[in-house]
Design a protein around this motif. Structure first.
Motif, PDB file in Angstrom:
ATOM      1  N   SER A  12      32.307 -46.178   6.950  1.00 26.36           N
ATOM      2  CA  SER A  12      31.180 -45.250   7.019  1.00 26.36           C
ATOM      3  C   SER A  12      30.454 -45.178   5.668  1.00 26.36           C
ATOM      4  CB  SER A  12      31.658 -43.860   7.434  1.00 26.36           C
ATOM      5  OG  SER A  12      32.514 -43.314   6.450  1.00 26.36           O
ATOM      6  N   LYS A  13      31.077 -45.692   4.609  1.00 28.11           N
ATOM      7  CA  LYS A  13      30.481 -45.714   3.278  1.00 28.11           C
ATOM      8  C   LYS A  13      29.509 -46.898   3.174  1.00 28.11           C
ATOM      9  CE  LYS A  13      31.765 -46.236  -1.539  1.00 28.11           C
ATOM     10  NZ  LYS A  13      32.850 -46.545  -2.465  1.00 28.11           N
ATOM     11  N   VAL A  14      28.418 -46.712   2.410  1.00 28.89           N
ATOM     12  CA  VAL A  14      27.458 -47.786   2.167  1.00 28.89           C
ATOM     13  C   VAL A  14      27.830 -48.459   0.844  1.00 28.89           C
ATOM     14  CG1 VAL A  14      25.040 -48.374   1.797  1.00 28.89           C
ATOM     15  CG2 VAL A  14      25.640 -46.570   3.416  1.00 28.89           C
ATOM     16  N   TYR A  15      28.205 -49.737   0.916  1.00 29.63           N
ATOM     17  CA  TYR A  15      28.589 -50.503  -0.268  1.00 29.63           C
ATOM     18  C   TYR A  15      27.373 -51.184  -0.875  1.00 29.63           C
ATOM     19  CZ  TYR A  15      33.368 -49.762   1.269  1.00 29.63           C
ATOM     20  OH  TYR A  15      34.542 -49.183   1.640  1.00 29.63           O
ATOM     21  N   ASP A  16      27.371 -51.339  -2.195  1.00 31.74           N
ATOM     22  CA  ASP A  16      26.276 -51.987  -2.909  1.00 31.74           C
ATOM     23  C   ASP A  16      26.521 -53.490  -2.947  1.00 31.74           C
ATOM     24  OD1 ASP A  16      24.100 -52.544  -4.480  1.00 31.74           O
ATOM     25  OD2 ASP A  16      24.909 -51.622  -6.293  1.00 31.74           O
ATOM     26  N   ILE A  17      25.537 -54.272  -2.554  1.00 28.19           N
ATOM     27  CA  ILE A  17      25.693 -55.724  -2.483  1.00 28.19           C
ATOM     28  C   ILE A  17      25.834 -56.351  -3.875  1.00 28.19           C
ATOM     29  CG2 ILE A  17      23.279 -56.444  -2.502  1.00 28.19           C
ATOM     30  CD1 ILE A  17      24.171 -58.282  -0.045  1.00 28.19           C
ATOM     31  N   ILE A  18      25.384 -55.666  -4.923  1.00 25.00           N
ATOM     32  CA  ILE A  18      25.552 -56.190  -6.277  1.00 25.00           C
ATOM     33  C   ILE A  18      27.017 -56.095  -6.700  1.00 25.00           C
ATOM     34  CG2 ILE A  18      24.950 -55.828  -8.714  1.00 25.00           C
ATOM     35  CD1 ILE A  18      22.173 -54.971  -7.707  1.00 25.00           C
ATOM     36  N   GLU A  41      17.263 -46.083   3.480  1.00 21.76           N
ATOM     37  CA  GLU A  41      17.984 -44.864   3.108  1.00 21.76           C
ATOM     38  C   GLU A  41      17.896 -44.712   1.592  1.00 21.76           C
ATOM     39  OE1 GLU A  41      22.600 -43.994   2.994  1.00 21.76           O
ATOM     40  OE2 GLU A  41      21.849 -43.955   5.043  1.00 21.76           O
ATOM     41  N   ASP A  42      17.373 -43.594   1.122  1.00 23.70           N
ATOM     42  CA  ASP A  42      17.205 -43.331  -0.312  1.00 23.70           C
ATOM     43  C   ASP A  42      16.465 -44.465  -1.017  1.00 23.70           C
ATOM     44  OD1 ASP A  42      18.572 -40.904  -0.075  1.00 23.70           O
ATOM     45  OD2 ASP A  42      20.509 -41.877  -0.394  1.00 23.70           O
ATOM     46  N   ARG A  43      15.389 -44.938  -0.411  1.00 22.52           N
ATOM     47  CA  ARG A  43      14.533 -46.003  -0.930  1.00 22.52           C
ATOM     48  C   ARG A  43      15.269 -47.331  -1.114  1.00 22.52           C
ATOM     49  NH1 ARG A  43      11.136 -44.128  -5.808  1.00 22.52           N
ATOM     50  NH2 ARG A  43      13.176 -43.860  -6.696  1.00 22.52           N
ATOM     51  N   LYS A  44      16.343 -47.553  -0.340  1.00 22.46           N
ATOM     52  CA  LYS A  44      17.074 -48.820  -0.342  1.00 22.46           C
ATOM     53  C   LYS A  44      17.218 -49.301   1.091  1.00 22.46           C
ATOM     54  CE  LYS A  44      19.843 -47.960  -4.432  1.00 22.46           C
ATOM     55  NZ  LYS A  44      21.198 -47.873  -4.965  1.00 22.46           N
ATOM     56  N   LEU A  45      17.222 -50.612   1.270  1.00 28.03           N
ATOM     57  CA  LEU A  45      17.433 -51.200   2.581  1.00 28.03           C
ATOM     58  C   LEU A  45      18.931 -51.290   2.828  1.00 28.03           C
ATOM     59  CD1 LEU A  45      16.204 -52.599   5.085  1.00 28.03           C
ATOM     60  CD2 LEU A  45      16.404 -54.741   3.841  1.00 28.03           C
ATOM     61  N   VAL A  46      19.387 -50.703   3.930  1.00 28.49           N
ATOM     62  CA  VAL A  46      20.808 -50.707   4.281  1.00 28.49           C
ATOM     63  C   VAL A  46      20.975 -51.527   5.548  1.00 28.49           C
ATOM     64  CG1 VAL A  46      22.789 -49.291   4.950  1.00 28.49           C
ATOM     65  CG2 VAL A  46      21.176 -48.437   3.262  1.00 28.49           C
ATOM     66  N   ARG A  47      21.866 -52.508   5.496  1.00 26.25           N
ATOM     67  CA  ARG A  47      22.152 -53.302   6.689  1.00 26.25           C
ATOM     68  C   ARG A  47      23.528 -52.914   7.220  1.00 26.25           C
ATOM     69  NH1 ARG A  47      23.746 -59.329   4.394  1.00 26.25           N
ATOM     70  NH2 ARG A  47      25.896 -58.757   4.081  1.00 26.25           N
ATOM     71  N   LYS A  48      23.634 -52.859   8.543  1.00 30.57           N
ATOM     72  CA  LYS A  48      24.879 -52.471   9.201  1.00 30.57           C
ATOM     73  C   LYS A  48      25.259 -53.551  10.199  1.00 30.57           C
ATOM     74  CE  LYS A  48      26.912 -48.748  11.921  1.00 30.57           C
ATOM     75  NZ  LYS A  48      26.683 -47.435  12.518  1.00 30.57           N
ATOM     76  N   CYS A  49      26.479 -54.037  10.122  1.00 33.99           N
ATOM     77  CA  CYS A  49      26.958 -55.061  11.039  1.00 33.99           C
ATOM     78  C   CYS A  49      27.031 -54.475  12.446  1.00 33.99           C
ATOM     79  CB  CYS A  49      28.337 -55.550  10.597  1.00 33.99           C
ATOM     80  SG  CYS A  49      29.069 -56.755  11.711  1.00 33.99           S
ATOM     81  N   LYS A  50      26.490 -55.203  13.408  1.00 36.47           N
ATOM     82  CA  LYS A  50      26.491 -54.714  14.785  1.00 36.47           C
ATOM     83  C   LYS A  50      27.861 -54.805  15.447  1.00 36.47           C
ATOM     84  CE  LYS A  50      21.682 -55.139  15.975  1.00 36.47           C
ATOM     85  NZ  LYS A  50      20.749 -55.505  17.024  1.00 36.47           N
ATOM     86  N   LEU A  54      30.288 -52.360   9.211  1.00 34.70           N
ATOM     87  CA  LEU A  54      30.275 -52.391   7.757  1.00 34.70           C
ATOM     88  C   LEU A  54      28.837 -52.309   7.266  1.00 34.70           C
ATOM     89  CD1 LEU A  54      31.985 -52.840   5.154  1.00 34.70           C
ATOM     90  CD2 LEU A  54      31.425 -55.260   5.380  1.00 34.70           C
ATOM     91  N   GLN A  55      28.594 -51.444   6.242  1.00 37.44           N
ATOM     92  CA  GLN A  55      27.241 -51.210   5.746  1.00 37.44           C
ATOM     93  C   GLN A  55      27.132 -51.625   4.285  1.00 37.44           C
ATOM     94  OE1 GLN A  55      25.532 -47.315   7.194  1.00 37.44           O
ATOM     95  NE2 GLN A  55      27.717 -46.899   7.339  1.00 37.44           N
ATOM     96  N   LYS A  56      26.019 -52.298   3.950  1.00 38.42           N
ATOM     97  CA  LYS A  56      25.731 -52.663   2.563  1.00 38.42           C
ATOM     98  C   LYS A  56      24.281 -52.373   2.255  1.00 38.42           C
ATOM     99  CE  LYS A  56      28.974 -56.386   1.616  1.00 38.42           C
ATOM    100  NZ  LYS A  56      29.091 -57.757   1.106  1.00 38.42           N
ATOM    101  N   SER A  57      24.028 -51.877   1.037  1.00 44.99           N
ATOM    102  CA  SER A  57      22.630 -51.704   0.605  1.00 44.99           C
ATOM    103  C   SER A  57      22.214 -52.973  -0.111  1.00 44.99           C
ATOM    104  CB  SER A  57      22.504 -50.492  -0.322  1.00 44.99           C
ATOM    105  OG  SER A  57      23.178 -50.713  -1.537  1.00 44.99           O
ATOM    106  N   ILE A  58      21.039 -53.481   0.271  1.00 40.57           N
ATOM    107  CA  ILE A  58      20.564 -54.733  -0.314  1.00 40.57           C
ATOM    108  C   ILE A  58      19.206 -54.530  -0.953  1.00 40.57           C
ATOM    109  CG2 ILE A  58      21.869 -56.236   1.171  1.00 40.57           C
ATOM    110  CD1 ILE A  58      19.481 -56.564   2.940  1.00 40.57           C
TER     111      ILE A  58
END
Length: 58
Positions: A12-18, A41-50, A54-58
């Motif tokens: 449920s946490k958004v991980y940073d791709i960097i 979300e918060d001016r960042k693009l967040v991708r979520k695996c369907k 798993l969520q990552k901000s890119i």
């Protein structure tokens, strides 16, 4: 090796791709799926695996 297989304990946490780069570009690190849904979300693009969520901000 520490970064060879990242472990995502909370999906449920958004991980940073960097900090957690993709092992295989464009694929989910957890399940290997290539299908994602995206949102801003918060001016960042967040991708979520369907498949696994798993969520990552890119």
């Amino acid at each position: 090796m520490e970064n060879e297989t990242p472990y995502y304990e909370d999906k449920s946490k958004v991980y940073d791709i960097i900090k957690y780069p993709d092992r295989i570009s464009g694929r989910c690190d957890d399940c290997g799926e290539a299908k994602f849904s995206s949102r801003i979300e918060d001016r960042k693009l967040v991708r979520k695996c369907k498949k696994c969520g798993l969520q990552k901000s890119i």
